[in-house]
Write a protein that holds these residues in place. Structure first.
Motif, PDB file in Angstrom:
ATOM      1  N   ALA A 172      13.882   2.026   1.111  1.00 56.67           N
ATOM      2  CA  ALA A 172      12.950   1.121   0.448  1.00 56.67           C
ATOM      3  C   ALA A 172      11.563   1.725   0.338  1.00 56.67           C
ATOM      4  O   ALA A 172      10.860   1.511  -0.641  1.00 56.67           O
ATOM      5  CB  ALA A 172      12.870  -0.197   1.212  1.00 56.67           C
ATOM      6  N   PRO A 218      11.938   3.068  -4.960  1.00 60.32           N
ATOM      7  CA  PRO A 218      11.024   2.771  -6.067  1.00 60.32           C
ATOM      8  C   PRO A 218      10.768   3.977  -6.975  1.00 60.32           C
ATOM      9  O   PRO A 218      10.693   3.832  -8.200  1.00 60.32           O
ATOM     10  CB  PRO A 218       9.724   2.347  -5.368  1.00 60.32           C
ATOM     11  CG  PRO A 218       9.950   2.404  -3.921  1.00 60.32           C
ATOM     12  CD  PRO A 218      11.337   2.838  -3.651  1.00 60.32           C
ATOM     13  N   TYR A 219      10.668   5.159  -6.372  1.00 59.34           N
ATOM     14  CA  TYR A 219      10.327   6.355  -7.164  1.00 59.34           C
ATOM     15  C   TYR A 219      11.509   6.800  -8.012  1.00 59.34           C
ATOM     16  O   TYR A 219      11.346   7.213  -9.158  1.00 59.34           O
ATOM     17  CB  TYR A 219       9.853   7.470  -6.239  1.00 59.34           C
ATOM     18  CG  TYR A 219       8.867   6.939  -5.236  1.00 59.34           C
ATOM     19  CD1 TYR A 219       7.610   6.504  -5.653  1.00 59.34           C
ATOM     20  CD2 TYR A 219       9.216   6.787  -3.903  1.00 59.34           C
ATOM     21  CE1 TYR A 219       6.715   5.951  -4.754  1.00 59.34           C
ATOM     22  CE2 TYR A 219       8.326   6.248  -2.983  1.00 59.34           C
ATOM     23  CZ  TYR A 219       7.081   5.822  -3.424  1.00 59.34           C
ATOM     24  OH  TYR A 219       6.209   5.272  -2.543  1.00 59.34           O
ATOM     25  N   ARG A 260      12.369  -2.135  -4.903  1.00 57.63           N
ATOM     26  CA  ARG A 260      11.933  -2.430  -3.535  1.00 57.63           C
ATOM     27  C   ARG A 260      12.591  -3.710  -3.039  1.00 57.63           C
ATOM     28  O   ARG A 260      13.110  -3.766  -1.929  1.00 57.63           O
ATOM     29  CB  ARG A 260      10.420  -2.643  -3.490  1.00 57.63           C
ATOM     30  CG  ARG A 260       9.608  -1.425  -3.802  1.00 57.63           C
ATOM     31  CD  ARG A 260       8.110  -1.770  -3.607  1.00 57.63           C
ATOM     32  NE  ARG A 260       7.279  -0.906  -4.412  1.00 57.63           N
ATOM     33  CZ  ARG A 260       6.427  -1.321  -5.351  1.00 57.63           C
ATOM     34  NH1 ARG A 260       6.281  -2.611  -5.606  1.00 57.63           N
ATOM     35  NH2 ARG A 260       5.724  -0.455  -6.027  1.00 57.63           N
ATOM     36  N   LYS A 261      12.507  -4.758  -3.891  1.00 57.99           N
ATOM     37  CA  LYS A 261      13.061  -6.046  -3.478  1.00 57.99           C
ATOM     38  C   LYS A 261      14.532  -5.936  -3.151  1.00 57.99           C
ATOM     39  O   LYS A 261      14.995  -6.480  -2.150  1.00 57.99           O
ATOM     40  CB  LYS A 261      12.890  -7.076  -4.601  1.00 57.99           C
ATOM     41  CG  LYS A 261      11.576  -7.804  -4.553  1.00 57.99           C
ATOM     42  CD  LYS A 261      11.552  -8.872  -5.635  1.00 57.99           C
ATOM     43  CE  LYS A 261      10.156  -8.984  -6.219  1.00 57.99           C
ATOM     44  NZ  LYS A 261      10.140  -9.578  -7.548  1.00 57.99           N
ATOM     45  N   LYS A 274      13.105  -3.077 -12.918  1.00 59.55           N
ATOM     46  CA  LYS A 274      11.812  -2.412 -12.753  1.00 59.55           C
ATOM     47  C   LYS A 274      11.605  -1.953 -11.314  1.00 59.55           C
ATOM     48  O   LYS A 274      12.402  -2.295 -10.428  1.00 59.55           O
ATOM     49  CB  LYS A 274      10.684  -3.336 -13.190  1.00 59.55           C
ATOM     50  CG  LYS A 274      10.831  -4.732 -12.633  1.00 59.55           C
ATOM     51  CD  LYS A 274       9.826  -5.675 -13.280  1.00 59.55           C
ATOM     52  CE  LYS A 274       9.897  -7.004 -12.563  1.00 59.55           C
ATOM     53  NZ  LYS A 274       8.962  -7.978 -13.006  1.00 59.55           N
ATOM     54  N   VAL A 275      10.504  -1.221 -11.107  1.00 58.13           N
ATOM     55  CA  VAL A 275      10.247  -0.603  -9.818  1.00 58.13           C
ATOM     56  C   VAL A 275      10.138  -1.638  -8.700  1.00 58.13           C
ATOM     57  O   VAL A 275      10.727  -1.483  -7.633  1.00 58.13           O
ATOM     58  CB  VAL A 275       8.956   0.243  -9.886  1.00 58.13           C
ATOM     59  CG1 VAL A 275       8.589   0.790  -8.517  1.00 58.13           C
ATOM     60  CG2 VAL A 275       9.149   1.386 -10.868  1.00 58.13           C
ATOM     61  N   SER A 276       9.406  -2.725  -8.957  1.00 56.26           N
ATOM     62  CA  SER A 276       9.238  -3.714  -7.891  1.00 56.26           C
ATOM     63  C   SER A 276      10.585  -4.341  -7.531  1.00 56.26           C
ATOM     64  O   SER A 276      10.817  -4.717  -6.380  1.00 56.26           O
ATOM     65  CB  SER A 276       8.234  -4.778  -8.307  1.00 56.26           C
ATOM     66  OG  SER A 276       8.622  -5.351  -9.536  1.00 56.26           O
ATOM     67  N   ILE A 308       3.593   6.115  -9.765  1.00 53.17           N
ATOM     68  CA  ILE A 308       3.026   4.813 -10.138  1.00 53.17           C
ATOM     69  C   ILE A 308       4.090   3.979 -10.840  1.00 53.17           C
ATOM     70  O   ILE A 308       4.892   4.495 -11.612  1.00 53.17           O
ATOM     71  CB  ILE A 308       1.793   4.974 -11.047  1.00 53.17           C
ATOM     72  CG1 ILE A 308       2.148   5.858 -12.242  1.00 53.17           C
ATOM     73  CG2 ILE A 308       0.624   5.531 -10.279  1.00 53.17           C
ATOM     74  CD1 ILE A 308       1.172   5.766 -13.341  1.00 53.17           C
ATOM     75  N   PRO A 309       4.134   2.686 -10.517  1.00 63.23           N
ATOM     76  CA  PRO A 309       5.218   1.862 -11.033  1.00 63.23           C
ATOM     77  C   PRO A 309       5.182   1.610 -12.533  1.00 63.23           C
ATOM     78  O   PRO A 309       6.214   1.475 -13.153  1.00 63.23           O
ATOM     79  CB  PRO A 309       5.085   0.547 -10.259  1.00 63.23           C
ATOM     80  CG  PRO A 309       3.771   0.582  -9.591  1.00 63.23           C
ATOM     81  CD  PRO A 309       3.293   1.974  -9.550  1.00 63.23           C
ATOM     82  N   SER A 310       4.002   1.549 -13.140  1.00 65.01           N
ATOM     83  CA  SER A 310       3.985   1.241 -14.572  1.00 65.01           C
ATOM     84  C   SER A 310       3.694   2.500 -15.363  1.00 65.01           C
ATOM     85  O   SER A 310       3.356   3.532 -14.816  1.00 65.01           O
ATOM     86  CB  SER A 310       2.910   0.210 -14.873  1.00 65.01           C
ATOM     87  OG  SER A 310       1.654   0.843 -14.829  1.00 65.01           O
ATOM     88  N   ALA A 340      16.225  -3.488  -2.067  1.00 62.82           N
ATOM     89  CA  ALA A 340      16.457  -2.827  -0.778  1.00 62.82           C
ATOM     90  C   ALA A 340      16.260  -3.821   0.365  1.00 62.82           C
ATOM     91  O   ALA A 340      17.023  -3.835   1.334  1.00 62.82           O
ATOM     92  CB  ALA A 340      15.524  -1.630  -0.612  1.00 62.82           C
TER      93      ALA A 340
END
Lengths: 84, 562
Positions: free
Chosen positions: B88, B93-94, B277-278, B272-274, B552-554, B280
């Motif tokens: 996580a 995310p990456y 994370r969620k 999406k990236v967030s 960076i996520p966006s 995981a």
């Protein structure tokens, strides 16, 4: 978004990672393995503390750590307007 | 109704459910097939990841393993959950931001090299095949034990079911069947655990129950420690393994978990990236339900077993003992001919051998629970084995159709052609896995645990450095992966299979077992990668740009390379 603010965002991310991973290491490797005998002298209910960390506590903390990270990063993304 | 009838009904219903879901969620593009169209909700993905992750070993064997090893079993509990924190925080995310289909995709692009890509494909195939063979065997075992069909017939039925939804649905079909499979397996695991916890401690929550007192007012764990001392075993709550080995095994399992391609690829399926994370977080929460219950089951089963059988005559034994004795998984040899069972640590005097796998399977019978619950456990074991097998098969087929055929051999292949290739390679992979399930080479059992070491020693450093160290170049990554996996293979072949002169426990380097050696090989991989990269040219500008981009996520305002 400028390169400088990306750098700041990344630095803050790394800071979060270090703090959370230190806790991750502490509850599993330190409490559950390296100092398990010392902690086992403390008892709560029927559990010896070191044994409890190795078989229960570390797992609960792992779950909490991820959810804390999710919160921190969501807030950070918002601050730097990086939500996707 | 008897156990058999119940088992056929419950297993039949769950299989019908899986097939129904597969038909409903057919894949129509390569995006659907490899990553479920990148549209999976994070909670659904968490459920699917949990089912994908928890194999027949987690469901059937783990509680038994802990039951027999006590504190030493903690390596599996911490090792197989702690890896999700790494996933996580350091990977998911990456890799999601990078946004391709497979792990070799990332390695190949980040290290701008088809050599790196091929090394990654080989590592992925090696890890996944060693793992999947064990799953097919698990399917066969459950069938033969509960439905009394031949073990090979069991493997064939399992192959057919997996083939059906993996080939038809790809990742999309697999994801939604895994969601259903998680529900089946967790229900099947928890129901007996809750009943037994109430019976033994009066507390319905097993996690609290095993730290409570039994009917006699003594803490369960104290009683068990006492029984262990009496019979000559080491205390249940303290270990017998060397501390350094416990440390290294735990680390190898954690890092291996974070490096397993079939787990990583699940994080490519969200929007999406967030969400990566969620999912995981959700995945670990769903996994933790089973992983915190397993040590409780281990204690209940161990206490129950010792109290029920030790020093008893054959006439005093309950029915389940005879049932499992006929399967050969319990054996009683009356060495001192006193007609009673002596269960002690001393091998010369011990008269009872118990296969650790039956702890979970026999638990409902030991606790005298109704027949439908026993049938449920069979369905849960099958769900665990099938969901993991399907996830692994998808990694194998996408490695071949996407990483090898599309990216290396024939880049001009059409989308339709690639989808056909993906389905064909899934079929071939199922057949090979089935073959190993029916003719298990004796190294399968030994290598499943080592698959983690292989994953830790090969992928993990290349991915981490690829994200966190911009200076990392292809020379370093390739050298690191090759050195890491070769060293791990050497150590495993030498100390597990007696190649290269073999050796015993005394010859282990720094007292570290082959199961824990993945950590050492990973550290060496890191050192080699960084050193080699410092003596070779920097990666090109556009690759450094990729690294900036995945951090960076966006994609706000940044030029995109890919």
């Amino acid at each position: 978004m400028s390169a400088a603010s990306h750098k700041k965002y990344w630095k803050q991310n790394l800071k979060y990672l270090i703090v959370l991973l230190v806790i991750w290491f502490l509850v599993s490797y330190v409490f559950g393995i390296l100092f398990v005998e010392q902690l086992n002298t403390i008892k709560f209910g029927g559990f010896k503390l070191g044994f409890w960390f190795a078989q229960q506590g570390s797992i609960y903390v792992f779950v909490i750590l991820i959810f804390v990270y999710i919160r921190l990063m969501n807030r950070l993304d918002k601050k730097y307007r990086l939500e996707d | 109704m008897d156990i058999q009838t119940w088992t056929w009904i419950i297993v039949g219903l769950t299989f019908a459910l899986y097939i129904g879901i597969a038909i409903w969620s057919r894949a129509s593009s390569t995006g659907d097939f490899y990553v479920a169209g990148k549209g999976v909700h994070p909670i659904a993905n968490g459920l699917a990841t949990a089912a994908d992750w928890m194999s027949a070993a987690s469901f059937i064997s783990m509680a038994g393993l802990i039951s027999f090893s006590g504190y030493d079993g903690s390596v599996y509990l911490m090792g197989w959950t702690g890896g999700y924190v790494l996933l996580a925080l350091l990977l998911a995310p990456y890799l999601r931001k990078f946004g391709k289909f497979t792990v070799p995709d990332f390695i190949g692009d980040r290290y701008y090299s088809n050599v790196a890509r091929i090394v990654a494909v080989l590592c992925a195939l090696l890890v996944s095949f060693t793992y999947v063979a064990g799953q097919m065997r698990g399917v066969g075992l459950v069938f033969s034990r509960f439905l009394e069909v031949n073990i090979n017939t069991g493997v064939f039925i399992g192959m057919f079911i997996v083939l059906f939804y993996a080939v038809l649905g790809g990742m999309k079909g697999i994801t939604y069947t895994q969601v259903a499979q998680y529900c089946v397996l967790i229900f099947a695991f928890m129901v007996p655990a809750i009943f037994i916890s109430i019976q033994m401690t009066g507390n319905p929550i097993p996690q609290i129950g095993f730290g409570s007192t039994g009917a006699d007012g003594v803490y369960l764990l104290d009683k068990l420690d006492g029984l262990h001392r009496e019979l000559g075993f080491h205390e249940y709550t303290s270990g017998s393994k060397a501390k350094i080995d416990v440390f290294f095994i735990t680390a190898a399992l954690m890092i291996g978990t974070a490096g397993l391609p079939h787990v990583i690829v699940r994080f490519f399926t969200v929007k999406k990236v967030s969400d990566a994370r969620k999912s995981a977080g959700w995945a670990l929460l769903f996994i933790a339900v089973l992983y915190t219950t397993a040590p409780a089951i281990a204690v209940f089963a161990r206490t129950n077993m010792i109290e029920t059988v030790n020093n008893k005559t054959r006439e005093e034994l309950p029915q389940w003992f005879n049932n499992w004795e006929t399967t050969g998984l319990i054996t009683f040899e009356d060495k001192n001919v006193d007609g009673r069972i002596q269960y002690v640590a001393d091998a010369a005097k011990n008269e009872l051998t118990i296969d650790q796998d039956i702890m979970v399977l026999a638990n409902p019978e030991i606790a005298r629970l109704p027949n439908w619950i026993i049938a449920l456990v069979a369905a849960g074991g099958l769900a665990a084995a099938l969901s993991t097998a399907a996830g692994l098969l998808l990694v194998i087929s996408s490695s071949i159709s996407h990483d090898v055929i599309k990216k290396i051999i024939k880049p001009s292949i059409t989308e339709k052609g690639e989808l056909v290739a993906a389905r064909l390679s899934a079929i071939v992979a199922v057949v090979i896995a089935g073959y190993f399930g029916i003719n298990p080479p004796d190294f399968v059992a030994a290598t499943v645990a080592l698959a983690f070491g292989l994953a830790a020693a090969s992928f993990f450093p290349a991915i981490i450095l690829g994200i966190f160290y911009k200076r990392m170049n292809k020379e370093g990554a390739i050298a690191g992966m090759i050195v890491g996996i070769s060293l791990m293979l050497y150590y495993m072949l030498r100390f597990k299979f007696d190649w290269f002169g073999g050796g015993t426990k005394e010859d282990w380097w720094w007292g570290i077992s082959p199961e824990g050696f993945g950590t050492v090989a990973m550290i060496i991989n890191f050192i080699v990668s960084v050193t080699v990269s410092l003596f070779t040219p920097k990666p090109p500008k556009e690759v450094q740009q990729i690294v900036d981009d995945i951090r960076i996520p966006s994609n706000a305002g940044e030029a995109h390379v890919h």
